[in-house]
Design a protein around this motif. Sequence first.
Motif, short mmCIF file in Angstrom:
data_model
loop_
_atom_site.label_atom_id
_atom_site.label_comp_id
_atom_site.label_asym_id
_atom_site.label_seq_id
_atom_site.Cartn_x
_atom_site.Cartn_y
_atom_site.Cartn_z
N HIS A 43 0.86 -1.18 0.00
CA HIS A 43 0.00 0.00 0.00
C HIS A 43 0.89 1.23 0.00
O HIS A 43 1.39 1.64 1.05
N VAL A 56 -1.97 -10.75 -3.45
CA VAL A 56 -3.24 -10.22 -3.98
C VAL A 56 -3.80 -11.26 -4.95
O VAL A 56 -3.13 -11.63 -5.92
N VAL A 58 -6.53 -12.80 -7.67
CA VAL A 58 -7.37 -12.24 -8.74
C VAL A 58 -8.15 -13.36 -9.41
O VAL A 58 -7.61 -14.44 -9.69
N ARG A 62 -10.87 -9.49 -11.49
CA ARG A 62 -11.17 -8.70 -10.28
C ARG A 62 -10.39 -9.25 -9.09
O ARG A 62 -10.17 -10.46 -9.01
N ILE A 63 -10.00 -8.34 -8.20
CA ILE A 63 -9.31 -8.81 -7.00
C ILE A 63 -10.37 -9.39 -6.06
O ILE A 63 -11.37 -8.72 -5.77
N GLU A 66 -7.07 -10.49 -0.43
CA GLU A 66 -5.64 -10.28 -0.24
C GLU A 66 -5.25 -10.88 1.11
O GLU A 66 -6.10 -11.03 2.00
N TRP A 93 -8.12 -3.65 1.54
CA TRP A 93 -7.70 -2.61 0.59
C TRP A 93 -8.43 -2.74 -0.75
O TRP A 93 -8.88 -1.75 -1.34
N SER A 94 -8.55 -3.97 -1.23
CA SER A 94 -9.05 -4.14 -2.60
C SER A 94 -10.49 -3.70 -2.75
O SER A 94 -10.91 -3.34 -3.84
N LEU A 97 -11.18 -0.53 -4.57
CA LEU A 97 -11.13 -0.45 -6.03
C LEU A 97 -12.52 -0.46 -6.63
O LEU A 97 -12.74 0.02 -7.74
N TYR A 613 -3.31 -1.32 -6.57
CA TYR A 613 -3.22 -2.67 -7.16
C TYR A 613 -3.39 -2.63 -8.68
O TYR A 613 -3.41 -3.67 -9.32
N GLU A 614 -3.55 -1.43 -9.24
CA GLU A 614 -3.76 -1.32 -10.70
C GLU A 614 -2.53 -0.78 -11.41
O GLU A 614 -2.60 -0.43 -12.59
N SER A 631 -1.97 -5.80 -10.39
CA SER A 631 -2.71 -7.05 -10.30
C SER A 631 -3.85 -7.11 -11.30
O SER A 631 -4.18 -8.17 -11.81
#
Length: 934
Positions: A43, A56, A58, A62-63, A66, A93-94, A97, A613-614, A631
Amino acid sequence: MAVPVGHGIKEKGTAKPASNTQRASEDRYRAKIAYDYVRWGTHCVDCYPGSCPYYVFVKDGRIVWEEVAGRVPSRSPGEPDPNPMGCQKGAAWSSQLYGPDRILYPMRRVGPRGSGKFERISWDEALNAIADAIIDAHQEQGPESVVREGTPEMAAVQAADRFVGLIGGVITDLNGSINDFAPGHHLVFGKFYPIPGNLFDAELTIIWHSNPAYTVIPFFHYLVESRYRGSEVVLVSPDVSPTHSHVDFHIPVEVGTDPALALAMCQVIVSEGLYDERFVATQTDLSLLVVCDKDGVPRYLRQSDMYKDGSDEVFYHLRSEDGELVEASRSNLLVDYRPALDGEIKVRTLDGPVVATPLFSVLSRRLEQYTPEATRSITGVHPDVVRMLARKAATKRTRILMGMGANKAYHSDLYQRTMNLLLALGGNWGKKGTGINCWAASQLDGALLMGMKTRVGQMGVEELLRALDAAEEALRSEDPTRSDELVAIEFWRRMARTGRMVPPAFFWYWHCGYRDRWNRPEWNDPAMKRAFDDYFKEALESGWWEGLARPRPEIQPRVLIECGGNILRRTRGGRRILLENLWPKLRMIVTVDFRMSATARHSDILLPAAQHYEKTGYHIPILSLVFSDKSVEPAGEAKPEWEIFSELCKALGRRARARGIDSFELPNGGVMRYDELWNRFTLDGHLTTQDRVIDEVIRDSAYAGTLPAGSDIETARRQGYIPFTGWGRMAMAKGQASPHPAEGEFVPFRFHVERGDPYPTLTRRAQFLIEHPFFVEAGEELPVHKQPPKVGGDYPLRMTTGHNRWSIHSMNMANHWLLQTHRGEPFAWVSPHDAEKRGVRDHDYIRIFNDIGSFVVRARLSPAQRPGLVTVYNGWDPLMFPGWEGPNEVEAGMVKYLGFAGGYGHLVYAPLEWQPVPTDRPMFVDFERAEVAG
Ligand code: SF4
């Protein structure tokens, strides 16, 4: 490339088909944790020390989840490893998004500013509009009228700072804005940035102005582990914070009286003779001889006092063995005699004979007013407790775990000067299990080199390293007593004068409406003998801030670029003062962000940034480079910041050409062509993607010797993190003054203590006397206690703040998982006693007010809060409060005037370092019950 198999996880996790006997819920759970591939993540924002490597996972682009990687080895033999490393923000975190506050497309404001009305536009439309506004600003006011608020978001620093630097704009110093600068550390050590060292080996840890149960989650276990092996842990805090239940002693000090507590402990140590004489005599200025004036104010005895062409920077000891005057070495502190700490000597100066005495004896006399009995009415701490703690601090390996909150009080400098005095008396830094902390970003020399070099690849670095070698050599020849550390720090200080980053205080004063506030005597230190403006004027006229006081008052700011920050939430002093004073001057406000923040809501153009993450990135570098891979593809039309600003360079070339304009004049007198910007930004078209940039930074760091030879982005992709191999050249790294962890145990300041390396201060020692006229006038030439001024007005309650549990600044506050872990909206901790007096029940709305402004928030009643105190943790976005006004509306944003002092030894600006910094605690307030419609 995915995380390699063998790291304890499978490359692909699939849901097994359900058997007849399996329950449907099990199948659903398996489906939920199935994934297509896994990447490294972290992060990359100002989460310090953070640096937690994550996996992470996927599925279908899509994530889905994590997980902490838990693979970081122990730093020193015998010390527990740091794993698992992580926190609840990282684990959730994800979900950000895919949150409803995500900015997915370029947008243009269509209603009044702040109305929240935007329309979707194309990237070209957005970039052309911004480019036109920048060209207009250049034509009308000059490049300094484009301002970027400095932020600690790594991707923003890399891209936005580079862009604004190229177009000649002004970048405000991020450490001035967020105020994670410890002024008292700088005053004492000439540097503010010891990295948090080993917590495990302390025999006594004093948690001071910190609530690590909330703020140091990944490393909190070291406190528990140190207690398991016999260490004692003490918490100094006015409230019963969540850390309270994990300590051996809680010292419930009155708000803002920490210096009095520290000085009382110092008084006990000195009066009982418990101090470490050799440490004090060699590491600090307390053994230097001083001469007191008629008012008893000490001033160092200098060579220039005695000899016509003598130096102002040569000082003296009184040698205990024979009572002789001895020149104090500027190059090695470990002298082969005993510098006296008391006694006196008659000295013939150019002005006649004087009596000189070691500073320690002056300090000892001054400490007599701070006996535990005398300070009890100030601090509320019983004398027996003060004595107990003082004796422990003097005789044990003592570590102060200082929170960043200690930087945010009006008298923060005094907090830290007194804490450091306490450590000095006990000989408590530079040794295992001792010391104090702040923060540093270190060792990623590649990031600095890439920002400075003019051509891509190794050749570009080689050219630059040769130039840096020559510059460092010149500094060494200029003063052969400079150590490697002092050369690096001197280089950093001189670079500041030519740099793009400036302390924000001048911007606030001239352009944001702070002048009137700062001039209110009742909100300043009552000991101030002159008006604030007198000090401000003197500082400018003395040339102490030459080249740094920008944008100048005659230039109107026209374009504000917000990238990775949230100026309307963060700025001490409130959203309103900026909206009323700065906003009307601005023709274009651009926000580059992944989410709709308060500042985004008040902007003209929004550009969608890729979330962490992008895109590829790395955490603030401390001892290891922790890597975050891309990711998933960015949502909507979002792009990494690097690509956004690279495109903006192109748009500037395009629009300038269309308008028949070639170039603009830079503030340093040079000329920049608009159609050259993209080439310069991308190093002739080589650095066009985020991956190329990260690869270049890692390669350059490896070439500069801070990462293993041959490291590149693929190394980071394979390993997730790469331990640094050396300190490199950066001042913050060299200033740790310690062997690199790759070579031995890491404890900041070991070189000072073990080798006698000098400190980067005027006296080359940890310095407790500051003779600058501002400090003398304030009565703060030596550490003292002063009550906090009544900032906000004459109100009965004091409002304070601190880092919340649920967010890094404001960026996770709307995360729906985290919202479910508390009441889902902002609240103020109030004591039941204060609430009852005002007819307020738990969860009622209250209006907190003072002479500056007001805001409405829920009351959370808790006996953990002492009567007279209100705490509103920071980080809530103003959008989350009724009326969109948050706690910074009752903050004045005062800066302590002593921060403008300069022209004295180490009181000199360098990026992230010595400067006036805004304060936010305590504020004097009251509250009443409020009704909120709806
Ligand atoms: S937010 Fe910070 S502390 Fe939490 S997991 Fe991420 S890096 Fe670690």
